[in-house]
Design a protein around this motif. Structure first.
Motif, PDB file in Angstrom:
ATOM      1  N   TYR A 153      12.612   0.835   0.444  1.00 35.87           N
ATOM      2  CA  TYR A 153      12.485   2.248   0.798  1.00 35.87           C
ATOM      3  C   TYR A 153      12.848   2.603   2.228  1.00 35.87           C
ATOM      4  CZ  TYR A 153       7.594   0.438   1.384  1.00 35.87           C
ATOM      5  OH  TYR A 153       6.467  -0.286   1.676  1.00 35.87           O
ATOM      6  N   THR A 185       5.822 -12.989  11.228  1.00 35.61           N
ATOM      7  CA  THR A 185       5.573 -11.541  11.248  1.00 35.61           C
ATOM      8  C   THR A 185       4.129 -11.224  10.844  1.00 35.61           C
ATOM      9  OG1 THR A 185       7.867 -11.145  10.694  1.00 35.61           O
ATOM     10  CG2 THR A 185       6.363  -9.316  10.340  1.00 35.61           C
ATOM     11  N   TYR A 222      10.664   5.806   6.048  1.00 30.67           N
ATOM     12  CA  TYR A 222      11.183   5.834   4.662  1.00 30.67           C
ATOM     13  C   TYR A 222      11.362   7.287   4.233  1.00 30.67           C
ATOM     14  CZ  TYR A 222       6.075   5.945   3.847  1.00 30.67           C
ATOM     15  OH  TYR A 222       4.729   6.241   3.890  1.00 30.67           O
ATOM     16  N   PHE A 275      -0.321  -4.132   8.197  1.00 34.57           N
ATOM     17  CA  PHE A 275      -0.697  -5.253   9.066  1.00 34.57           C
ATOM     18  C   PHE A 275      -1.533  -6.207   8.221  1.00 34.57           C
ATOM     19  CE2 PHE A 275      -1.219  -5.531  13.910  1.00 34.57           C
ATOM     20  CZ  PHE A 275      -1.241  -6.916  13.882  1.00 34.57           C
ATOM     21  N   GLY A 276      -1.136  -7.452   8.116  1.00 32.08           N
ATOM     22  CA  GLY A 276      -1.877  -8.413   7.285  1.00 32.08           C
ATOM     23  C   GLY A 276      -3.153  -8.861   7.987  1.00 32.08           C
ATOM     24  N   PHE A 321       3.240   1.547   8.401  1.00 34.60           N
ATOM     25  CA  PHE A 321       3.219   0.098   8.634  1.00 34.60           C
ATOM     26  C   PHE A 321       2.127  -0.554   7.808  1.00 34.60           C
ATOM     27  CE2 PHE A 321       0.076   1.549  11.799  1.00 34.60           C
ATOM     28  CZ  PHE A 321      -0.980   0.693  11.522  1.00 34.60           C
ATOM     29  N   GLY A 364       0.769  -1.242   0.000  1.00 29.40           N
ATOM     30  CA  GLY A 364       0.000   0.000   0.000  1.00 29.40           C
ATOM     31  C   GLY A 364       0.801   1.293   0.000  1.00 29.40           C
ATOM     32  N   THR A 365       2.078   1.220   0.351  1.00 27.51           N
ATOM     33  CA  THR A 365       2.834   2.466   0.566  1.00 27.51           C
ATOM     34  C   THR A 365       3.051   3.259  -0.719  1.00 27.51           C
ATOM     35  OG1 THR A 365       3.966   1.326   2.346  1.00 27.51           O
ATOM     36  CG2 THR A 365       4.931   3.400   1.629  1.00 27.51           C
ATOM     37  N   GLU A 398       0.171   5.476   6.823  1.00 28.52           N
ATOM     38  CA  GLU A 398       1.357   6.212   6.363  1.00 28.52           C
ATOM     39  C   GLU A 398       1.304   7.601   6.989  1.00 28.52           C
ATOM     40  OE1 GLU A 398       3.298   4.256   4.853  1.00 28.52           O
ATOM     41  OE2 GLU A 398       1.969   2.784   3.922  1.00 28.52           O
ATOM     42  N   GLY A 442       6.799  -2.518   9.334  1.00 30.70           N
ATOM     43  CA  GLY A 442       6.792  -1.107   8.968  1.00 30.70           C
ATOM     44  C   GLY A 442       8.116  -0.452   9.235  1.00 30.70           C
ATOM     45  N   ARG A 469       0.277 -16.949   3.830  1.00 31.78           N
ATOM     46  CA  ARG A 469       0.951 -16.358   2.657  1.00 31.78           C
ATOM     47  C   ARG A 469       0.055 -16.566   1.440  1.00 31.78           C
ATOM     48  NH1 ARG A 469       5.794 -14.493   2.767  1.00 31.78           N
ATOM     49  NH2 ARG A 469       6.511 -15.619   4.598  1.00 31.78           N
TER      50      ARG A 469
HETATM   51  P1  HAM Z   1       5.280  -6.070   4.198  1.00 33.58           P
HETATM   52  O1  HAM Z   1       6.071  -6.513   5.373  1.00 33.58           O
HETATM   53  O2  HAM Z   1       5.712  -6.533   2.867  1.00 33.58           O
HETATM   54  O3  HAM Z   1       5.276  -4.496   4.253  1.00 33.58           O
HETATM   55  O4  HAM Z   1       3.772  -6.481   4.400  1.00 33.58           O
HETATM   56  C1  HAM Z   1       3.064  -6.034   5.546  1.00 33.58           C
HETATM   57  C2  HAM Z   1       2.239  -7.163   6.118  1.00 33.58           C
HETATM   58  O5  HAM Z   1       1.345  -7.659   5.121  1.00 33.58           O
HETATM   59  C3  HAM Z   1       3.047  -8.384   6.525  1.00 33.58           C
HETATM   60  O6  HAM Z   1       3.575  -8.221   7.817  1.00 33.58           O
HETATM   61  C4  HAM Z   1       1.994  -9.460   6.470  1.00 33.58           C
HETATM   62  O7  HAM Z   1       1.194  -9.445   7.628  1.00 33.58           O
HETATM   63  C5  HAM Z   1       1.137  -9.030   5.304  1.00 33.58           C
HETATM   64  N1  HAM Z   1       1.519  -9.766   4.083  1.00 33.58           N
HETATM   65  C6  HAM Z   1       2.498  -9.491   3.220  1.00 33.58           C
HETATM   66  N2  HAM Z   1       2.540 -10.399   2.232  1.00 33.58           N
HETATM   67  C7  HAM Z   1       1.551 -11.277   2.474  1.00 33.58           C
HETATM   68  C8  HAM Z   1       1.053 -12.437   1.818  1.00 33.58           C
HETATM   69  N3  HAM Z   1       1.590 -12.889   0.680  1.00 33.58           N
HETATM   70  N4  HAM Z   1       0.014 -13.091   2.362  1.00 33.58           N
HETATM   71  C9  HAM Z   1      -0.563 -12.664   3.505  1.00 33.58           C
HETATM   72  N5  HAM Z   1      -0.152 -11.561   4.168  1.00 33.58           N
HETATM   73  C10 HAM Z   1       0.897 -10.883   3.667  1.00 33.58           C
HETATM   74  C11 HAM Z   1       4.575  -3.722   3.396  1.00 33.58           C
HETATM   75  O8  HAM Z   1       3.793  -4.125   2.576  1.00 33.58           O
HETATM   76  C12 HAM Z   1       4.809  -2.250   3.629  1.00 33.58           C
HETATM   77  N6  HAM Z   1       4.020  -1.495   2.642  1.00 33.58           N
HETATM   78  C13 HAM Z   1       4.473  -1.837   5.042  1.00 33.58           C
HETATM   79  C14 HAM Z   1       4.725  -0.391   5.259  1.00 33.58           C
HETATM   80  C15 HAM Z   1       3.822   0.602   5.206  1.00 33.58           C
HETATM   81  N7  HAM Z   1       5.903   0.154   5.508  1.00 33.58           N
HETATM   82  C16 HAM Z   1       5.770   1.459   5.596  1.00 33.58           C
HETATM   83  N8  HAM Z   1       4.521   1.758   5.394  1.00 33.58           N
END
Ligand code: HAM
Length: 414
Positions: free
Chosen positions: A261, A276, A283, A303-304, A301, A82-83, A130, A280, A120
């Motif tokens: 980033y 995890t 950046y 959160f899944g 951050f 989403g970032t 953000e 977050g 996953r």
């Molecule tokens: P990310 O760690 O890649 O960070 O994903 C954030 C959360 O999304 C993970 O901790 C997990 O809970 C969930 N997630 C990611 N991939 C999967 C997947 N394939 N299946 C299920 N859940 C998943 C980000 O995406 C950054 N945009 C976070 C961020 C926001 N950093 C700064 N701002």
């Protein structure tokens, strides 16, 4: 095939859907009190946004993106996170020109072509925030406080905060040199991707999922030992703030995060199995890298949502159950149908959850159905009741019946 969903996707219905709704409600309620406004960005963006934003040498961009050419021959990608989209929207809509900071939250789907397994998915959902415009660690504290409140409200107890600092560009030079020195010593044992990444972006070798590389990387130099004064102070101040707020954390020097980033603070919320749930960090260069006219710090951050729901199950947390039907209106005879339905509609307008018969069931079958629905009360409306303007409401738990005027059904239930 036609009745089979694509691998790594999920249908949302029943109790899982209800849990997701509650999780999202809590997220929205908390964001409201933290004065964080919602943003919705498109599900797809120009591919270059993610290549530039998330980074060319990340797993997400190299291996996991759903990218295609549209009919106008443009390269389009379904958002893998989403970032980048939030940053693009912040810039495109000049949100930086308003009084800062800008705090945005989103609840979005995200698409990654990963090997599907528990937690996953190829389409998952994220609750993310953000926070643009604030350079100091109070911004990190704000997000971490919100996350702690979020987990407390959900009733999750087994999730722990891990933090680290990966420094800024300035620190990265010294760190990359040390890391390259280390990688060169082990070069012949590294996988092909790591060999390639060590030339382009050595930090990404730390994310390698190949077990033999992971074994080697355990002894790799740590970013925290290469921080300049400013980054060191920032990290110390954050730790002091967390201590002052009584927010427990561990410094985990193994966290580097898988997206390019990040600068300075990175953090994760990790469950008892080391999985995890939320990731977050700060950046501070991303906005500048996307639009050189703006140089604005940021932190966020993701959160899944699926992982939250799995964790709720694993910890045996019961969320509020689905609201019960307040009243089942049984219809007796065709002539009563419209008048009964009018009553149903007006009770619903008063906020009651009301069900009725759409299947022309017999009265006996209707009562059986009301039982199945666990309706709290039932009432039967037929020509007699309509003529007298009176009905008898039965409380299904106690079996008690009360006679009330039709116009007073609502108040007799509340
Ligand atoms: P990310 O760690 O890649 O960070 O994903 C954030 C959360 O999304 C993970 O901790 C997990 O809970 C969930 N997630 C990611 N991939 C999967 C997947 N394939 N299946 C299920 N859940 C998943 C980000 O995406 C950054 N945009 C976070 C961020 C926001 N950093 C700064 N701002």
């Amino acid at each position: 095939m036609i009745t089979k969903r694509p691998r790594g996707t999920q249908d949302w219905y029943g109790s899982n859907m209800h849990k997701r709704t509650l999780v999202e409600e809590i997220a929205r309620k908390l964001c409201k009190s933290y004065h964080i406004k919602e943003i919705i960005t498109p599900v797809f963006e120009h591919t270059i946004l993610f290549q530039r934003g998330v980074g060319e040498t990340t797993d997400v961009v190299q291996k996991e993106m759903y990218t295609f050419l549209d009919k106008g021959n443009r390269s389009i990608t379904l958002k893998p996170e989403g970032t980048a989209g939030a940053v693009r929207a912040y810039l495109e809509n000049s949100l930086y020109a308003e009084s800062q900071p800008t705090k945005l939250f989103y609840i979005t789907q995200a698409f990654r072509y990963e090997n599907p397994q528990s937690g996953r998915l190829r389409q998952h959902h994220q609750f993310g925030v953000e926070f643009f415009g604030a350079a100091g660690p109070l911004a990190e504290l704000e997000l971490i406080s919100l996350l702690v409140d979020f987990m407390n409200e959900l009733g999750l107890k087994g999730v722990k905060l891990h933090i680290n600092s990966i420094g800024c560009r300035n620190c990265r030079k010294a760190y990359n040199e040390a890391l390259l020195g280390f990688l060169n010593q082990h070069k012949d044992k590294l996988c092909g991707t790591c060999k390639e990444r060590m030339e382009k972006n050595p930090l990404r070798t730390i994310d390698c999922k190949v077990p033999s590389c992971q074994e080697i990387m355990k002894d790799a130099p740590r970013t925290i030992d290469y921080l300049d004064e400013e980054c060191k102070d920032h990290f110390t101040e954050l730790q002091n703030l967390l201590n002052d707020m009584n927010i427990p954390f561990v410094v985990d020097t193994g966290i580097v995060r898988g997206l390019d980033y990040y600068t300075k603070t990175v953090f994760e919320f990790v469950n008892g199995e080391g999985f995890t749930l939320c990731g977050g960090g700060r950046y501070d260069n991303l906005i500048y890298e996307i639009d050189e006219k703006q140089d604005i710090p940021a932190v966020g951050f993701g959160f899944g949502i699926e992982r939250i729901i799995n964790e709720l199950e694993a910890e045996g947390v019961e969320l509020a159950s689905e609201p019960q039907v307040d009243l089942y209106v049984g219809i007796l005879g065709k002539e009563a149908k419209t008048a009964a339905y009018q009553i149903v509609r007006s009770l619903r307008k008063d906020g009651l959850i009301v069900e009725t018969d759409y299947m022309d069931r017999s009265l006996k079958a209707q009562m059986k159905y009301a039982n199945k629905l666990s309706a709290k009360n039932t009432v039967i409306i037929g020509a007699d009741e309509l003529a007298k303007g009176m009905v008898s409401i039965k409380n299904m738990a106690t079996g008690e019946q009360v006679s009330v005027e039709i116009s007073r059904i609502g108040e007799s239930l509340t």
